[in-house]
Design a protein around this motif. Sequence first.
Motif, PDB file in Angstrom:
ATOM      1  N   GLY A 104       0.793  -1.222   0.000  1.00  0.00           N
ATOM      2  CA  GLY A 104       0.000   0.000   0.000  1.00  0.00           C
ATOM      3  C   GLY A 104       0.821   1.266   0.000  1.00  0.00           C
ATOM      4  N   ARG A 105       2.079   1.174  -0.379  1.00  0.00           N
ATOM      5  CA  ARG A 105       2.975   2.330  -0.423  1.00  0.00           C
ATOM      6  C   ARG A 105       3.890   2.214  -1.634  1.00  0.00           C
ATOM      7  NH1 ARG A 105       2.938   4.657   4.622  1.00  0.00           N
ATOM      8  NH2 ARG A 105       2.268   3.301   6.344  1.00  0.00           N
ATOM      9  N   GLN A 106       4.648   3.282  -1.857  1.00  0.00           N
ATOM     10  CA  GLN A 106       5.742   3.205  -2.810  1.00  0.00           C
ATOM     11  C   GLN A 106       6.892   2.420  -2.170  1.00  0.00           C
ATOM     12  OE1 GLN A 106       5.713   3.947  -5.848  1.00  0.00           O
ATOM     13  NE2 GLN A 106       4.577   5.829  -6.305  1.00  0.00           N
ATOM     14  N   PRO A 107       7.662   1.699  -2.956  1.00  0.00           N
ATOM     15  CA  PRO A 107       8.865   1.059  -2.400  1.00  0.00           C
ATOM     16  C   PRO A 107       9.798   2.105  -1.809  1.00  0.00           C
ATOM     17  CG  PRO A 107       8.399   0.256  -4.624  1.00  0.00           C
ATOM     18  CD  PRO A 107       7.501   1.431  -4.402  1.00  0.00           C
ATOM     19  N   PRO A 108      10.702   1.715  -0.913  1.00  0.00           N
ATOM     20  CA  PRO A 108      11.601   2.686  -0.288  1.00  0.00           C
ATOM     21  C   PRO A 108      12.618   3.218  -1.289  1.00  0.00           C
ATOM     22  CG  PRO A 108      12.266   0.467   0.269  1.00  0.00           C
ATOM     23  CD  PRO A 108      10.962   0.342  -0.459  1.00  0.00           C
ATOM     24  N   PRO A 109      13.238   4.344  -0.995  1.00  0.00           N
ATOM     25  CA  PRO A 109      14.324   4.827  -1.848  1.00  0.00           C
ATOM     26  C   PRO A 109      15.384   3.746  -2.056  1.00  0.00           C
ATOM     27  CG  PRO A 109      13.748   6.487  -0.217  1.00  0.00           C
ATOM     28  CD  PRO A 109      12.985   5.248   0.146  1.00  0.00           C
ATOM     29  N   HIS A 110      16.000   3.767  -3.233  1.00  0.00           N
ATOM     30  CA  HIS A 110      17.071   2.837  -3.611  1.00  0.00           C
ATOM     31  C   HIS A 110      16.544   1.414  -3.830  1.00  0.00           C
ATOM     32  CE1 HIS A 110      20.457   5.611  -1.909  1.00  0.00           C
ATOM     33  NE2 HIS A 110      19.344   6.293  -2.118  1.00  0.00           N
ATOM     34  N   PHE A 111      15.247   1.301  -4.054  1.00  0.00           N
ATOM     35  CA  PHE A 111      14.647  -0.004  -4.325  1.00  0.00           C
ATOM     36  C   PHE A 111      15.254  -0.634  -5.568  1.00  0.00           C
ATOM     37  CE2 PHE A 111      11.229  -2.684  -6.156  1.00  0.00           C
ATOM     38  CZ  PHE A 111      10.934  -3.493  -5.065  1.00  0.00           C
ATOM     39  N   ASP A 112      15.598   0.200  -6.548  1.00  0.00           N
ATOM     40  CA  ASP A 112      16.192  -0.341  -7.776  1.00  0.00           C
ATOM     41  C   ASP A 112      17.576  -0.931  -7.508  1.00  0.00           C
ATOM     42  OD1 ASP A 112      17.092   2.238  -7.180  1.00  0.00           O
ATOM     43  OD2 ASP A 112      17.475   2.742  -9.289  1.00  0.00           O
ATOM     44  N   LEU A 222      -2.008   1.819   9.117  1.00  0.00           N
ATOM     45  CA  LEU A 222      -2.993   1.556   8.070  1.00  0.00           C
ATOM     46  C   LEU A 222      -3.549   2.862   7.507  1.00  0.00           C
ATOM     47  CD1 LEU A 222      -4.361  -0.865   6.674  1.00  0.00           C
ATOM     48  CD2 LEU A 222      -6.189  -0.690   8.385  1.00  0.00           C
ATOM     49  N   ALA A 223      -3.817   3.813   8.390  1.00  0.00           N
ATOM     50  CA  ALA A 223      -4.367   5.098   7.941  1.00  0.00           C
ATOM     51  C   ALA A 223      -3.352   5.911   7.151  1.00  0.00           C
ATOM     52  CB  ALA A 223      -4.857   5.895   9.154  1.00  0.00           C
ATOM     53  N   SER A 224      -2.059   5.655   7.378  1.00  0.00           N
ATOM     54  CA  SER A 224      -1.020   6.445   6.705  1.00  0.00           C
ATOM     55  C   SER A 224      -0.658   5.909   5.320  1.00  0.00           C
ATOM     56  CB  SER A 224       0.242   6.475   7.572  1.00  0.00           C
ATOM     57  OG  SER A 224       0.901   5.213   7.570  1.00  0.00           O
ATOM     58  N   ARG A 225      -1.178   4.761   4.959  1.00  0.00           N
ATOM     59  CA  ARG A 225      -0.811   4.165   3.673  1.00  0.00           C
ATOM     60  C   ARG A 225      -1.348   4.992   2.506  1.00  0.00           C
ATOM     61  NH1 ARG A 225      -1.695  -2.424   4.094  1.00  0.00           N
ATOM     62  NH2 ARG A 225      -0.495  -2.730   6.017  1.00  0.00           N
ATOM     63  N   ARG A 226      -0.476   5.280   1.593  1.00  0.00           N
ATOM     64  CA  ARG A 226      -0.877   5.863   0.308  1.00  0.00           C
ATOM     65  C   ARG A 226       0.280   5.718  -0.670  1.00  0.00           C
ATOM     66  NH1 ARG A 226       0.200  11.525  -1.046  1.00  0.00           N
ATOM     67  NH2 ARG A 226       1.703  12.405   0.421  1.00  0.00           N
ATOM     68  N   VAL A 227      -0.050   5.540  -1.916  1.00  0.00           N
ATOM     69  CA  VAL A 227       0.955   5.467  -2.963  1.00  0.00           C
ATOM     70  C   VAL A 227       1.209   6.888  -3.435  1.00  0.00           C
ATOM     71  CG1 VAL A 227       1.549   4.541  -5.229  1.00  0.00           C
ATOM     72  CG2 VAL A 227       0.228   3.142  -3.611  1.00  0.00           C
ATOM     73  N   VAL A 228       2.287   7.491  -2.952  1.00  0.00           N
ATOM     74  CA  VAL A 228       2.608   8.885  -3.252  1.00  0.00           C
ATOM     75  C   VAL A 228       2.868   9.048  -4.743  1.00  0.00           C
ATOM     76  CG1 VAL A 228       4.203  10.783  -2.751  1.00  0.00           C
ATOM     77  CG2 VAL A 228       3.566   9.154  -0.940  1.00  0.00           C
TER      78      VAL A 228
END
Length: 628
Positions: A104-112, A222-228
């Motif tokens: 429910g989020r974007q992957p963390p920085p440096h995921f690649d 749970l409430a903080s989840r969002r795909v920025v």
Amino acid sequence: MALISAPSVNNRFTQLFIAALLLVGIFWYIVPSSEVAKHISIPGLHSSSSPKPPPSTRPNALPPKPHHPIDHLIAEADVDLKTLLAKETHNVHDAAHAYRLRRGRQPPPHFDEWFAFAQNHSALMVEDFFDQIYTDLNPFWGVPAKQIREQANAFLHRISVRGGKTTQRTDVDERPWLNLWEDMVGSVAEWLPDVDLPINVMDESRVVVPWEEIDGYMQTELASRRVVEAAELKTEFVAAAGSLKALDDSPLLEFDPLFEGRGPYWPLAVVGCSPESPARKAYIETDFSTAPPLTGGFPEGSYEGYVSNWTLAKSPCDNAALQGLHGTFVEPISIATTKKFFPLFGGSKLPMNNEILLPPAMYWTDDPFYSGGKEHGQAWDKKRDGMIWRGAASGGRNKAENWKRFQRHRFVSMVNSTSVRTSETSGNAPQNFVLPAHNPYDLAVSPNETSFADWLSTWSNAAVVHLLCFPENPADRSHCSYTDRYFSVAHQMPMKEQYAYKYLPDIDGNSFSGRYRAFLFSTSLPIKATIYQEWHDSRLVPWRHFVPVDNTFADVYGIMEYFLGNEGMRVGGHDEVAREIAMGGKAWAEKVLRREDMQIYTFRLLLEYARLCDEERERMGWRESGVG
């Protein structure tokens, strides 16, 4: 003398061959097939130079029982494994998509960079493999990032990453497990942002926060989840690094989360269970001098007596009887627990504990005691057709008034033919176990008959190598006044020698068993009982990669009869099924439990942890090239 023509030789040979076959057929009809296997030798088919099985290996010529419950569980496990494999991703775009769907989020920085590292190390990429990370970290979304950083930086035992290098801090000159964990983190440190990892240097779990508090943190997460959106993303770790530098320059006073050191442990632990759980409602035991609370019937929640839900079977919250069946709750070696929620990393934990799991240091070492060395055992058909277990009588502080409740004592007693025969012939109930009443597992021979002990003696080889009495007599570690009547001490056996047996039980000690990974890599079949969680739990499928056994061990006799059969009662086993699980588990471990997989897990875990430590965490993430 005239020579006999070739056609005459052929005809006579044919006649002799037919006659021989008729004699074999008559003999086969008269003599039981198992006896035929023992006594008939046909030249050309059985060469004297052919390799012979070990002395204890029995032919699998008898028919097994049809429609066994374990057949059903294995079929379900096959489906579960296929479902898991269908989720494999092969590129960073698909991996990021799977991440967003599951987290429910974007992957963390440096995921690649993390994904490239995993691909370069030939990893099998399934998003579900990393579920434990989010079980452990998600509650921290309900805690301010500044608080996490400061608590971590001020904890006495810690590993720190600064500028791609690692250091450690502790209170003594040498802590071997801490050194191994630093080496593990250091192997991926060049790609990591600056972080501090507080480390649990004890065997036992230490953080258990009331369920109600953790539930509140989880609701915040749970409430903080969002795909920025891509345009909003903050893609670098900066704020936390600057804050950590300030902490390094002006260190805080040592953070002491007020660890409690007095038991019993069960009341301290069950606050981490749901208020509606059986554990929270259970009567709290204080007298452990009596026989354990066992019925001999099917374990709770099993499928016809066998483990069908591994998570449920391991859960003390759902199995309140475990307070009197496991040394962790009876009397652990040490207690230092806190209700304070803060980041603490460790190698294992109970389901109600709140530590953040790393791959255990024991799994990172090359010490043959834990790794088994470079050899993983001979071919299946060269092994002894039986079970081996060697270990200390650990699990906690066993004393005259509580030893009957310890899990390792119970297991050894249950599979020891002498202790079972004593119970059968004396008419007295066993001290620390019960035999299955009314034979609920439909065993070929009833546990109330003396032939049951005879059957155990054909396959079981279990013994303690150290009784760990309390108080201990340093002058004689092979005797224990209160258990001398029931146990004798055996010599230690290196793991590579244990691999000569087909079946390897793995039982909790003071915490998780450090031999489990080595058993999975072996050519033998692990039979696992535990109440502890580890980093790899979502990577392993019970009944496909190992055989689960309930912590009561009520099912162990049925499991062993399923695989071995009972030749005396003319019931066949499932040797080939056992071989398939053993070899399948080994092949799977070589794909998902390698040192490289521990690095990949640690790399991913610390990227997520670093994001939680950053003031900008709500909008941090990895941005795909060409997006936004």
